[in-house]
Design a protein around this motif. Structure first.
Motif, PDB file in Angstrom:
ATOM      1  N   MET A 134       0.843  -1.180   0.000  1.00 16.82           N
ATOM      2  CA  MET A 134       0.000   0.000   0.000  1.00 16.82           C
ATOM      3  C   MET A 134       0.886   1.242   0.000  1.00 16.82           C
ATOM      4  N   THR A 135       0.583   2.194  -0.855  1.00 17.63           N
ATOM      5  CA  THR A 135       1.332   3.440  -0.948  1.00 17.63           C
ATOM      6  C   THR A 135       0.725   4.449   0.017  1.00 17.63           C
ATOM      7  N   HIS A 136       1.583   5.133   0.770  1.00 18.01           N
ATOM      8  CA  HIS A 136       1.120   6.104   1.753  1.00 18.01           C
ATOM      9  C   HIS A 136       1.497   7.510   1.312  1.00 18.01           C
ATOM     10  N   LEU A 137       0.814   8.486   1.913  1.00 22.10           N
ATOM     11  CA  LEU A 137       1.064   9.880   1.572  1.00 22.10           C
ATOM     12  C   LEU A 137       2.414  10.367   2.074  1.00 22.10           C
ATOM     13  N   ASN A 138       2.802   9.937   3.241  1.00 29.73           N
ATOM     14  CA  ASN A 138       4.003  10.467   3.874  1.00 29.73           C
ATOM     15  C   ASN A 138       5.207   9.606   3.528  1.00 29.73           C
ATOM     16  N   PRO A 139       6.167  10.134   2.789  1.00 30.31           N
ATOM     17  CA  PRO A 139       7.343   9.344   2.442  1.00 30.31           C
ATOM     18  C   PRO A 139       8.159   9.010   3.687  1.00 30.31           C
ATOM     19  N   PRO A 140       8.786   7.824   3.724  1.00 34.13           N
ATOM     20  CA  PRO A 140       9.558   7.438   4.903  1.00 34.13           C
ATOM     21  C   PRO A 140      10.611   8.483   5.261  1.00 34.13           C
ATOM     22  N   GLY A 141      10.712   8.782   6.555  1.00 34.89           N
ATOM     23  CA  GLY A 141      11.721   9.693   7.031  1.00 34.89           C
ATOM     24  C   GLY A 141      11.455  11.158   6.749  1.00 34.89           C
ATOM     25  N   ASN A 142      10.264  11.496   6.287  1.00 39.22           N
ATOM     26  CA  ASN A 142       9.971  12.884   5.929  1.00 39.22           C
ATOM     27  C   ASN A 142       8.772  13.373   6.729  1.00 39.22           C
ATOM     28  N   ASP A 143       8.958  14.440   7.496  1.00 37.56           N
ATOM     29  CA  ASP A 143       7.869  15.007   8.287  1.00 37.56           C
ATOM     30  C   ASP A 143       7.166  16.153   7.564  1.00 37.56           C
ATOM     31  N   ASP A 144       7.674  16.580   6.415  1.00 40.89           N
ATOM     32  CA  ASP A 144       7.087  17.684   5.666  1.00 40.89           C
ATOM     33  C   ASP A 144       6.354  17.160   4.437  1.00 40.89           C
ATOM     34  N   THR A 145       5.216  16.559   4.662  1.00 32.05           N
ATOM     35  CA  THR A 145       4.448  16.010   3.564  1.00 32.05           C
ATOM     36  C   THR A 145       3.797  17.141   2.785  1.00 32.05           C
ATOM     37  N   ARG A 146       4.106  17.228   1.482  1.00 34.37           N
ATOM     38  CA  ARG A 146       3.529  18.245   0.602  1.00 34.37           C
ATOM     39  C   ARG A 146       2.343  17.630  -0.142  1.00 34.37           C
ATOM     40  N   VAL A 147       1.210  18.301  -0.038  1.00 34.64           N
ATOM     41  CA  VAL A 147      -0.034  17.801  -0.624  1.00 34.64           C
ATOM     42  C   VAL A 147      -0.671  18.898  -1.461  1.00 34.64           C
ATOM     43  N   ILE A 148      -1.193  18.508  -2.611  1.00 36.65           N
ATOM     44  CA  ILE A 148      -2.003  19.424  -3.423  1.00 36.65           C
ATOM     45  C   ILE A 148      -3.426  18.898  -3.444  1.00 36.65           C
ATOM     46  N   VAL A 149      -4.367  19.792  -3.155  1.00 37.83           N
ATOM     47  CA  VAL A 149      -5.793  19.476  -3.202  1.00 37.83           C
ATOM     48  C   VAL A 149      -6.354  20.124  -4.461  1.00 37.83           C
ATOM     49  N   ILE A 150      -6.986  19.315  -5.311  1.00 39.52           N
ATOM     50  CA  ILE A 150      -7.568  19.829  -6.545  1.00 39.52           C
ATOM     51  C   ILE A 150      -9.065  19.542  -6.522  1.00 39.52           C
ATOM     52  N   ASP A 151      -9.848  20.604  -6.487  1.00 37.98           N
ATOM     53  CA  ASP A 151     -11.300  20.450  -6.460  1.00 37.98           C
ATOM     54  C   ASP A 151     -11.919  21.733  -6.985  1.00 37.98           C
ATOM     55  N   ASP A 152     -12.876  21.601  -7.885  1.00 37.93           N
ATOM     56  CA  ASP A 152     -13.544  22.778  -8.427  1.00 37.93           C
ATOM     57  C   ASP A 152     -14.524  23.389  -7.426  1.00 37.93           C
ATOM     58  N   ASP A 153     -14.812  22.688  -6.344  1.00 38.22           N
ATOM     59  CA  ASP A 153     -15.633  23.219  -5.260  1.00 38.22           C
ATOM     60  C   ASP A 153     -14.684  23.892  -4.267  1.00 38.22           C
ATOM     61  N   ARG A 154     -14.609  25.209  -4.344  1.00 40.94           N
ATOM     62  CA  ARG A 154     -13.646  25.975  -3.548  1.00 40.94           C
ATOM     63  C   ARG A 154     -13.787  25.702  -2.051  1.00 40.94           C
ATOM     64  N   ASP A 155     -15.025  25.641  -1.557  1.00 44.03           N
ATOM     65  CA  ASP A 155     -15.232  25.394  -0.127  1.00 44.03           C
ATOM     66  C   ASP A 155     -14.706  24.021   0.281  1.00 44.03           C
ATOM     67  N   ALA A 156     -14.966  23.013  -0.530  1.00 42.84           N
ATOM     68  CA  ALA A 156     -14.482  21.666  -0.226  1.00 42.84           C
ATOM     69  C   ALA A 156     -12.960  21.629  -0.219  1.00 42.84           C
ATOM     70  N   ALA A 157     -12.330  22.288  -1.196  1.00 40.10           N
ATOM     71  CA  ALA A 157     -10.868  22.322  -1.268  1.00 40.10           C
ATOM     72  C   ALA A 157     -10.280  23.045  -0.066  1.00 40.10           C
ATOM     73  N   GLN A 158     -10.864  24.169   0.311  1.00 38.14           N
ATOM     74  CA  GLN A 158     -10.347  24.936   1.445  1.00 38.14           C
ATOM     75  C   GLN A 158     -10.502  24.175   2.754  1.00 38.14           C
ATOM     76  N   THR A 159     -11.619  23.493   2.927  1.00 39.21           N
ATOM     77  CA  THR A 159     -11.855  22.712   4.141  1.00 39.21           C
ATOM     78  C   THR A 159     -10.846  21.581   4.254  1.00 39.21           C
ATOM     79  N   LEU A 160     -10.635  20.871   3.166  1.00 40.37           N
ATOM     80  CA  LEU A 160      -9.679  19.770   3.165  1.00 40.37           C
ATOM     81  C   LEU A 160      -8.254  20.279   3.365  1.00 40.37           C
TER      82      LEU A 160
END
Length: 127
Positions: free
Chosen positions: A1-27
Motif C-alpha cells: 500500500m502506498t502512503h502519503l508520507n514518504p519514509p523519514g519525511n515530516d514535511d508532507t507536501r499535498v495538493i488538493v484539486i477540487d472545483d468546489d472551492r469550499d471543499a478544497a479549502q476545508t480539506l
C-alpha cells in the motif's frame, strides 16, 4: 500500500484539486492543521503547473471537474511522474460511473465525499 508520507519525511507536501472551492479549502485546512504543507487548485490545468512547482508527495484530486477532469489528470500525472506521486481520488460520484471506475484503476487510494478526515489522516500518518 502506498502512503502519503514518504519514509523519514515530516514535511508532507499535498495538493488538493477540487472545483468546489469550499471543499478544497476545508480539506486543505484540515491537512495543514495536521502538519502537511498544502497548496490547492480549482481545476486540472492550473494543477499541472502547480504540481511541477510545488513537487508534492501526494495529489488529492476531484474526479468530476469541468475541463481537465480527474481521470485525464491522473493519466497525465502517471505519464509524467509514474508512481513518484501518490494519487488519491476524491469523488461524490458513484463507483458505477465509468469515469469514476476508470480513475480508481489509476490512483493509489480513493475517498468519497464528504471525506472522513480521520481516515485520511490515518493514511497520512501510516507512512
Amino acid at each position: 500500500m502506498t502512503h502519503l508520507n514518504p519514509p523519514g519525511n515530516d514535511d508532507t507536501r499535498v495538493i488538493v484539486i477540487d472545483d468546489d472551492r469550499d471543499a478544497a479549502q476545508t480539506l486543505a485546512a484540515a491537512l495543514t492543521e495536521n502538519g502537511c504543507q498544502v497548496q490547492s487548485a480549482e481545476d486540472g490545468l492550473s494543477a499541472l503547473d502547480l504540481i511541477e512547482r510545488f513537487q508534492p508527495h501526494c495529489v488529492l484530486l476531484d474526479i468530476q471537474m469541468p475541463g481537465l477532469d480527474g481521470l485525464t489528470l491522473a493519466h497525465r500525472l502517471r505519464e509524467r511522474h509514474c508512481n513518484d506521486i501518490v494519487l488519491v481520488a476524491i469523488t461524490g460520484g458513484s463507483p458505477a460511473d465509468k469515469t469514476v471506475s476508470a480513475t480508481f484503476d489509476l490512483v493509489d487510494h480513493w475517498f468519497t465525499k464528504p471525506i472522513d478526515i480521520r481516515k485520511l489522516m490515518q493514511l497520512v500518518r501510516a507512512g
